[in-house]
Design a protein around this motif. Structure first.
Motif, PDB file in Angstrom:
ATOM      1  N   MET A   1      -2.248  46.370  13.303  1.00  0.00           N
ATOM      2  CA  MET A   1      -2.478  47.298  14.408  1.00  0.00           C
ATOM      3  C   MET A   1      -1.354  48.331  14.519  1.00  0.00           C
ATOM      4  SD  MET A   1      -5.309  46.139  15.244  1.00  0.00           S
ATOM      5  CE  MET A   1      -5.647  47.361  16.514  1.00  0.00           C
ATOM      6  N   SER A   2      -0.452  48.346  13.532  1.00  0.00           N
ATOM      7  CA  SER A   2       0.692  49.278  13.514  1.00  0.00           C
ATOM      8  C   SER A   2       1.548  49.190  14.774  1.00  0.00           C
ATOM      9  CB  SER A   2       0.215  50.717  13.317  1.00  0.00           C
ATOM     10  OG  SER A   2      -0.577  50.824  12.182  1.00  0.00           O
ATOM     11  N   VAL A   3       1.754  47.961  15.242  1.00  0.00           N
ATOM     12  CA  VAL A   3       2.635  47.752  16.396  1.00  0.00           C
ATOM     13  C   VAL A   3       3.922  47.104  15.876  1.00  0.00           C
ATOM     14  CG1 VAL A   3       2.961  46.468  18.556  1.00  0.00           C
ATOM     15  CG2 VAL A   3       0.746  47.521  18.046  1.00  0.00           C
ATOM     16  N   PRO A   4       5.062  47.819  15.969  1.00  0.00           N
ATOM     17  CA  PRO A   4       6.323  47.223  15.516  1.00  0.00           C
ATOM     18  C   PRO A   4       6.664  45.977  16.335  1.00  0.00           C
ATOM     19  CG  PRO A   4       6.589  49.561  16.026  1.00  0.00           C
ATOM     20  CD  PRO A   4       5.236  49.163  16.526  1.00  0.00           C
ATOM     21  N   THR A   5       7.320  45.013  15.698  1.00  0.00           N
ATOM     22  CA  THR A   5       7.624  43.760  16.389  1.00  0.00           C
ATOM     23  C   THR A   5       9.122  43.587  16.590  1.00  0.00           C
ATOM     24  OG1 THR A   5       7.658  42.602  14.273  1.00  0.00           O
ATOM     25  CG2 THR A   5       5.592  42.571  15.501  1.00  0.00           C
ATOM     26  N   LEU A   6       9.440  42.847  17.657  1.00  0.00           N
ATOM     27  CA  LEU A   6      10.815  42.453  17.929  1.00  0.00           C
ATOM     28  C   LEU A   6      10.763  40.930  17.915  1.00  0.00           C
ATOM     29  CD1 LEU A   6      13.569  43.590  18.826  1.00  0.00           C
ATOM     30  CD2 LEU A   6      12.758  43.451  21.181  1.00  0.00           C
ATOM     31  N   GLU A   7      11.409  40.322  16.907  1.00  0.00           N
ATOM     32  CA  GLU A   7      11.260  38.874  16.707  1.00  0.00           C
ATOM     33  C   GLU A   7      12.599  38.164  16.847  1.00  0.00           C
ATOM     34  OE1 GLU A   7       8.748  38.058  13.202  1.00  0.00           O
ATOM     35  OE2 GLU A   7       8.370  40.206  13.156  1.00  0.00           O
ATOM     36  N   PRO A   8      12.919  37.721  18.084  1.00  0.00           N
ATOM     37  CA  PRO A   8      14.223  37.086  18.328  1.00  0.00           C
ATOM     38  C   PRO A   8      14.491  35.895  17.408  1.00  0.00           C
ATOM     39  CG  PRO A   8      13.090  37.516  20.395  1.00  0.00           C
ATOM     40  CD  PRO A   8      12.114  37.786  19.308  1.00  0.00           C
TER      41      PRO A   8
END
Lengths: 133, 221
Positions: free
Chosen positions: A111-118
């Motif tokens: 979906m072309s949504v950048p992720t922030l993965e702690p």
């Protein structure tokens, strides 16, 4: 100045909001629970909006048009929905979603949504030589 | 047809049963093991215990690929994620997403989901059709001939109550085809006296709808 909107006043959301405020950014935090919003630092002077960000009038009150929106609730799929809502329906300039379960990253990529993965960041930052003489 | 239903509540149970009865192959995805066992036993079908939004199901090359995925989870974001994963990542040809908050329907449409069902919208429409228009139901709309079949119930204020059918002065283009009274169907004749409480089944041209309703009820809606 371009707005930074943070949805979800959990540990990540409040930490990020305080850091943004300290940097002098125009920042708005949205959360549906008032006690969560109270977790923001004493010095926080940004805007707070209480309510369910899935509702157009709540997200709209934060003026997401042309803003940067970080979706940082505790639910990966909710963050995806909120990021798509901000981008597709409100025209946000940039969105990103916090993802706890990194196995779900392909869906966010699709979906072309950048992720922030702690969790992934913690693994990346792990000192593999720690304690090794 | 192979149908995967993601959900474990009563709605999921009944839809699974219905689809199975029609002869399609159904698989249910549940998050709770006990509920999965219960549904498997009741419906005699395969249930899978897994997080609803897990991507590890339906990986390319697995033996069972659904033709349709139906997402019936209690949260809108779960249903969005389930259907997006099915359509974008796993190339499932058809998805059905339940959306609880009708305000979110445009988003579901924008991201390309094909079938989106809002129970609130459907029920709202039905209530509007049946309750809000006091005593008037449109039973059928035959668009090719622009003819409607109306069900009109006479209340005490209706000008037609207490009149003979022949004396009503119904517009041409409207025909009373039956009168329902006390559970019986009466074939209308000109001499028949209408009463409050009567339900009239009327064939009318759409263009004559308003004048027909005014003649019978004294109002058009």
């Amino acid at each position: 100045m371009r707005q930074l909107i943070i949805i979800g006043a959990g540990r990540l959301g409040t930490l990020l909001a305080d850091a943004a405020w300290a940097r002098g950014e125009a920042v708005t935090v949205i959360d549906q629970h008032a006690p969560a919003l109270e977790r923001l630092g004493e010095g926080f002077g940004g805007r707070v909006v209480q309510g369910d960000a899935c509702h157009a009038e709540i997200l709209g009150a934060a003026e997401p048009e042309a803003a940067r929106v970080v979706c940082a609730t505790g639910q990966d799929e909710l963050n995806l929905l909120l990021a798509l809502l901000a981008r597709e329906r409100f025209g946000a300039a940039w969105v990103c979603a916090r993802v706890s379960d990194s196995r779900k990253r392909p869906l966010f990529e699709a979906m072309s949504v950048p992720t922030l993965e702690p969790n992934m960041l913690a693994v990346d930052a792990f000192d593999w030589d720690g304690g090794v003489q | 047809m192979r149908v995967e239903i993601v959900g474990e509540d009563t709605t999921a149970f009944h839809i699974a049963r219905l689809i199975k009865q029609r002869g399609d192959e159904v698989r249910l995805v549940c998050e709770h093991e006990q509920r999965a066992r219960e549904l498997a036993a009741k419906l005699e079908l395969v249930t899978i215990v897994e997080e609803a939004t897990s991507l590890s199901r339906r990986e390319p090359g697995v033996d069972w690929m659904p033709d349709v995925v139906v997402a019936l989870r209690p949260c809108d974001w779960e249903n969005l994620a389930v259907c997006l994963a099915a359509s974008r990542l796993q190339h499932v040809p058809h998805t059905v997403a339940l959306v609880h908050d009708p305000e979110l329907r445009p988003l579901f449409e924008d991201v390309g989901l094909d079938t989106i069902v809002s129970v609130a919208e459907v029920l709202g429409l039905l209530v509007e059709q049946h309750a809000a228009t006091r005593g008037i139901k449109t039973l059928l709309s035959l668009s090719s001939a622009r003819v409607e079949v109306l069900d009109v119930q006479l209340d005490a204020e209706a000008p037609a109550a207490g009149q003979r059918i022949g004396a009503l002065g119904l517009p041409t283009g409207a025909l009373i085809s039956a009168v329902l009274r006390d559970g019986a169907m009466i074939l209308p004749r000109g001499a028949m006296m209408l009463e409050a409480g009567d339900e009239l089944v009327i064939f009318a041209y759409a263009s004559a709808r308003e004048s027909t309703l005014r003649c019978l009820l004294g109002r058009a809606s």
